[in-house]
Design a protein around this motif. Structure first.
Motif, short mmCIF file in Angstrom:
data_model
loop_
_atom_site.label_atom_id
_atom_site.label_comp_id
_atom_site.label_asym_id
_atom_site.label_seq_id
_atom_site.Cartn_x
_atom_site.Cartn_y
_atom_site.Cartn_z
N MET A 46 0.65 -1.00 0.02
CA MET A 46 -0.62 0.55 0.32
C MET A 46 0.89 1.60 0.19
SD MET A 46 -3.59 0.80 2.76
CE MET A 46 -3.70 -0.65 2.20
N ASP A 47 0.51 2.20 -0.95
CA ASP A 47 1.91 3.86 -1.50
C ASP A 47 1.14 4.54 -0.24
OD1 ASP A 47 -0.69 5.25 -1.96
OD2 ASP A 47 0.08 4.54 -4.24
N PHE A 48 2.19 5.60 -0.25
CA PHE A 48 2.18 6.46 0.66
C PHE A 48 0.51 7.59 0.92
CE2 PHE A 48 2.06 10.82 1.04
CZ PHE A 48 3.30 11.06 2.29
N PHE A 49 0.13 7.95 -0.41
CA PHE A 49 -1.03 8.08 -0.12
C PHE A 49 -2.05 7.34 0.56
CE2 PHE A 49 1.93 9.61 -3.65
CZ PHE A 49 1.51 11.33 -3.31
N THR A 50 -2.05 6.33 0.01
CA THR A 50 -3.42 5.63 0.27
C THR A 50 -3.31 5.30 2.26
OG1 THR A 50 -3.18 4.05 -2.07
CG2 THR A 50 -4.40 3.39 0.19
N GLN A 51 -1.89 5.29 2.16
CA GLN A 51 -1.87 5.25 3.39
C GLN A 51 -2.20 6.84 4.53
OE1 GLN A 51 -1.62 3.04 5.83
NE2 GLN A 51 -1.05 0.95 4.44
N GLN A 52 -1.97 7.75 3.82
CA GLN A 52 -2.42 8.96 4.30
C GLN A 52 -3.98 9.35 3.95
OE1 GLN A 52 -0.78 12.34 1.81
NE2 GLN A 52 0.13 13.10 4.05
N ASP A 53 -4.30 8.40 3.69
CA ASP A 53 -6.40 8.39 3.47
C ASP A 53 -7.27 7.90 4.45
OD1 ASP A 53 -8.50 9.71 1.48
OD2 ASP A 53 -8.91 7.58 1.18
N LYS A 54 -6.49 6.16 5.00
CA LYS A 54 -6.79 5.19 5.57
C LYS A 54 -6.30 6.28 7.06
CE LYS A 54 -5.91 0.38 7.16
NZ LYS A 54 -5.06 0.01 6.77
N GLU B 281 10.29 3.63 12.06
CA GLU B 281 10.28 5.04 12.59
C GLU B 281 9.45 5.88 11.62
OE1 GLU B 281 8.75 5.60 15.35
OE2 GLU B 281 9.97 3.76 16.49
N PHE B 282 10.49 6.16 9.95
CA PHE B 282 9.92 6.22 9.22
C PHE B 282 8.72 6.12 8.31
CE2 PHE B 282 14.22 8.66 8.52
CZ PHE B 282 14.26 9.44 7.79
N SER B 283 8.53 4.99 8.36
CA SER B 283 7.25 4.82 7.98
C SER B 283 6.25 4.66 9.03
CB SER B 283 7.33 3.07 8.06
OG SER B 283 6.94 2.79 9.30
N HIS B 284 6.48 5.22 9.80
CA HIS B 284 5.32 6.22 11.11
C HIS B 284 4.63 7.65 10.02
CE1 HIS B 284 4.06 3.10 13.81
NE2 HIS B 284 5.41 2.89 14.11
N ILE B 285 6.21 7.83 9.51
CA ILE B 285 6.01 9.15 8.92
C ILE B 285 5.59 9.17 7.69
CG2 ILE B 285 7.21 11.58 8.14
CD1 ILE B 285 9.83 10.32 10.13
N LEU B 286 5.90 8.03 7.21
CA LEU B 286 5.17 7.94 5.39
C LEU B 286 3.49 7.49 5.51
CD1 LEU B 286 8.28 6.20 3.71
CD2 LEU B 286 7.14 8.54 3.14
N ASN B 287 3.35 6.82 6.51
CA ASN B 287 1.76 6.46 6.72
C ASN B 287 0.94 7.79 7.48
OD1 ASN B 287 2.65 4.13 4.71
ND2 ASN B 287 3.28 2.48 7.64
N GLY B 288 1.53 8.50 7.69
CA GLY B 288 0.48 9.47 7.98
C GLY B 288 0.75 8.93 9.63
N ASP B 289 0.51 8.29 10.30
CA ASP B 289 0.67 7.88 11.75
C ASP B 289 1.03 8.82 12.83
OD1 ASP B 289 0.23 5.47 11.42
OD2 ASP B 289 1.78 4.29 11.29
N MET B 290 1.69 9.94 12.46
CA MET B 290 2.14 11.07 13.97
C MET B 290 1.32 11.90 14.66
SD MET B 290 6.24 11.94 12.46
CE MET B 290 5.75 13.04 11.07
N ARG B 291 0.77 12.41 12.88
CA ARG B 291 -0.38 13.61 13.02
C ARG B 291 -1.35 13.03 13.56
NH1 ARG B 291 -1.47 18.31 11.91
NH2 ARG B 291 -3.58 19.56 11.69
N LEU B 292 -1.93 11.19 13.79
CA LEU B 292 -3.07 11.31 14.74
C LEU B 292 -2.13 10.07 16.11
CD1 LEU B 292 -5.94 8.63 14.50
CD2 LEU B 292 -3.74 7.00 13.67
N ASN B 293 -1.31 10.35 16.12
CA ASN B 293 -0.82 10.15 17.24
C ASN B 293 -1.05 11.58 18.34
OD1 ASN B 293 -0.63 7.40 17.03
ND2 ASN B 293 1.86 7.71 16.28
N ALA C 111 8.65 8.57 16.07
CA ALA C 111 8.57 9.58 15.72
C ALA C 111 7.34 10.33 15.57
CB ALA C 111 8.75 8.75 14.07
N ALA C 112 7.91 11.79 15.70
CA ALA C 112 6.81 12.84 16.32
C ALA C 112 6.81 13.95 15.46
CB ALA C 112 6.92 13.10 18.17
N GLY C 113 5.78 14.56 15.79
CA GLY C 113 5.72 15.29 14.59
C GLY C 113 4.24 15.59 13.93
N ASN C 114 3.76 16.77 13.77
CA ASN C 114 2.53 16.80 12.49
C ASN C 114 2.37 16.75 11.12
OD1 ASN C 114 0.78 18.52 14.84
ND2 ASN C 114 2.44 19.95 14.38
N GLY C 115 3.76 16.44 10.77
CA GLY C 115 3.99 15.96 9.15
C GLY C 115 5.77 16.09 8.96
#
Length: 645
Positions: free
Chosen positions: A1-9, A186-198, A154-158
């Protein structure tokens, strides 16, 4: 699953999270009304009995009914909702500066790019490699030097304000490939949009916990006024509500976090193409006496950010991470069940054994970059490596950075000088204006250093400009707030020295501004507006036209490139604009509009851009810089121009 799909998920999961949270708050309001009503009724009943009146009189019945009237219910509901809302906003404001706020709250110390500590340099180098591999900016790195447990986060809004944190145990115990696996996780958390969710989880849960904190304060206050039973009863009631809210809130957080951890482990294997790295890291954690335990007092609210379980002795329901055994078996199905145990002597010996020759390092680094491009683009890495990927091109770009500039790029002061030199004009009169700007900038010592480095930058290969800019960013993030303001102001003056902005100047400014703003300025994420490509057809037409003309000298070639890009994006009714119509100001506005596309639309738009560039089978340095800047503005990974064959 790519970066954008993960962001949408991740965005949809955030929506469900908000919905569940609203249900939790509504439930808390109802419970608060009931409990406050019962407390007031009991106090009223006590006063009535003291007056010698009948408890079951008509007056008391009316009083009880009045306690649960809509007027009372509304006032209590407003008070509870207001208190919870204020607590959430307060915590959100605390976290608005991004990942560094989390790292500093845990006692993290920033590792600077020019550090001389060998262990620190290894962490910084691995983070740098993973950033380039994933098409992301190089994040700041923080060390939790008082934590001996093996962990990272990994932490951050984006991506722009993301940070990577590692514990002392992580730095001391891991070999390079194990550290690489954890950092890739940890980079996958950044790419998958997990940080903002966290971070949203932290703020939302703080609102629920706040009710219990108020109850605790009331109970403590009642001890000094023992005769006032109302305060104690109300405090106990709020403690119970807060406990219930915290319990169910943590259940929501733990359930979301556990699933994201499995995804991050799988992504780490894709990035590194080395399942043994992260598998051995997990096995070493299992055999390490301190495990992944974090001792900081703030650990409970940020435990879901970490690589491993930050708080031990939690039930499976409340655990923020899957069991270690399950994670290892997912990565290494043939695991024999034995953990790894590593003494200090063993670790030092292993460090010597894992030293690679310079050629092997370049090979591994190039493969990591190519694999990262595959993962973020949704391409099967096996497809890439079954073809003839152009590793030589990547090596040339990395080796194209002179050693002196590579060294200066890791020092904040040197990075400023190199950044300024990249936009120094060749034309003598304009260059003299820029030197005057530098002399008046108030940055002491910058002019002599720039004049020393100028001959090197002057002969820099154009293909080395983009990787050099990416290397500058971590050092530039180490500036103070005042230094950043002066740096940015001077940069703009240098760009405007000739009273106009060219494409490269725009590209450099976008890359620098976007990645530094998260460190020094409040960043407001663009809210998606456009779900269909046709809604952005005019803007996309202009962007593709600019790329087609910049990359092709012949009109026929530009037309073919434009048509290929438009067709890939599903826009068949747009046509190539004339070169005169492709003004830079219009282009900039068009790129800004593309940033408002929904995550699921962005892959189509970027694919069309890549197809347009690939039409002639050659990608120029300027084309790469333009596309990288477009990706930055769109908050997307920078595409790397390697196609499967």
């Amino acid at each position: 699953m790519d970066f954008f799909t993960q962001q949408d998920k991740a965005r949809r999961q955030t929506g469900w999270l908000v919905f569940l949270f609203i249900l939790a708050v509504v439930g808390l309001i109802v419970l608060t009304n009931l409990l406050i009503g019962l407390v007031v009724w009991s106090v009223t009943q006590e006063e009535t009995m003291q007056r010698g009146l009948s408890v079951v009189s008509q007056t008391d019945t009316q009083t009880i009914a009045a306690l649960f009237s809509w007027n009372t219910f509304g006032l209590v509901s407003l008070a509870v909702a207001g208190a919870v809302g204020c607590a959430i906003l307060y915590k959100w404001f605390q976290l608005s500066s991004g990942g560094k706020a989390v790292a500093e709250s845990l006692g993290g110390v920033r590792l600077y790019p020019n550090s001389e500590d060998a262990d620190h340099l290894q962490v910084l180098n691995v983070v740098e490699e993973m950033a380039l591999a994933s098409g992301m900016p190089v994040p700041a790195v923080y060390l939790l030097e008082h934590e001996i447990g093996i962990n990272a986060f990994a932490a951050g809004n984006g991506p722009a304000d993301a940070v990577i944190g590692v514990t002392k145990g992580c730095v001391q115990q891991f070999k390079r490939d194990e550290l690489q696996g954890v950092i890739a996780h940890e980079f996958s958390h950044i790419l998958n949009g997990d940080m903002r969710l966290n971070l949203r989880l932290i703020a939302l849960l703080h609102g629920i916990v706040f009710i219990g904190l108020v109850g605790e304060l009331l109970v403590r206050g009642s001890r000094s006024r023992r005769s006032d039973s109302r305060v104690a009863v109300l405090g106990i009631a709020l403690l119970v509500i807060g406990w219930l809210g915290t319990f169910f809130g943590n259940l929501i957080r733990a359930a979301v976090s556990r699933q994201r951890e499995f995804l991050a482990d799988a992504s780490a294997v894709q990035f590194t193409r080395n399942p043994e790295g992260i598998a051995n890291a997990l096995k070493l954690i299992g055999g390490y006496s301190s495990g992944t335990e974090i001792n900081d007092s703030h650990r409970s609210e940020v435990s879901h950010l970490f690589f491993g379980q930050a708080i031990s002795k939690l039930s499976n329901m409340m655990a923020t991470h899957p069991p270690l055994v399950d994670r290892i078996l997912k990565v290494d199905p043939d695991w024999d069940g034995n953990y790894l145990y590593r003494s200090t002597v063993t670790r030092e010996r292993k460090k010597e054994e894992e030293k690679l020759t310079q050629a092997e390092k370049r090979e591994a680094f190039s493969q990591a970059i190519i694999t990262g491009a595959a993962v973020t683009s949704g391409i099967d890495p096996e497809v890439l490596f079954s073809g003839s990927a152009d590793l030589d091109q990547i090596r040339r770009e990395i080796d194209g950075i002179p050693a002196l500039l590579h060294e200066q790029a890791h020092d904040p002061f040197g990075a400023i000088a190199v950044c300024y030199l990249l936009i120094t004009h060749i034309e003598p009169s304009l260059q003299e204006k820029q030197w005057q700007v530098i002399a008046q900038s108030g940055i002491k010592g910058i002019e002599p250093l720039m004049r020393q480095l100028y001959p090197v930058v002057e002969h820099l290969d154009i293909s080395a400009r983009l990787p050099l800019i990416e290397l500058l960013l971590p050092a530039l993030k180490c500036m103070s707030q005042e230094q950043y303001k002066r740096f940015k102001h001077t940069l703009l003056l240098l760009i405007r020295a000739d009273a106009k902005t060219d494409l490269f100047e725009w590209c450099l400014y976008q890359l620098v501004r976007h990645y530094l703003a998260g460190e020094f300025e409040p960043v407001k994420a663009s809210k998606p507006r456009y779900k269909e490509a046709k809604a952005l057809s005019d803007e996309y037409q202009l962007v593709l036209s600019v790329l087609a003309h910049k990359g092709h000298e012949q009109e026929a070639d530009a037309q073919r490139a434009f048509n290929r890009g438009a067709g890939s994006a599903g826009l068949y009714n747009i046509s190539l604009l004339s070169e005169d119509a492709c003004e830079l100001e219009r282009f900039i506005r068009a790129v800004n509009a593309l940033s408002y596309a929904y995550p699921t639309l962005k892959p189509r738009l970027i694919t069309g851009i890549k197809k347009c560039i690939y039409q002639d089978g050659e990608v120029t340095a300027l084309e790469r810089e333009i596309v990288s800047s477009i990706a930055v503005v769109m908050d997307a990974p920078i595409p790397l121009f390697i196609e499967p064959h």
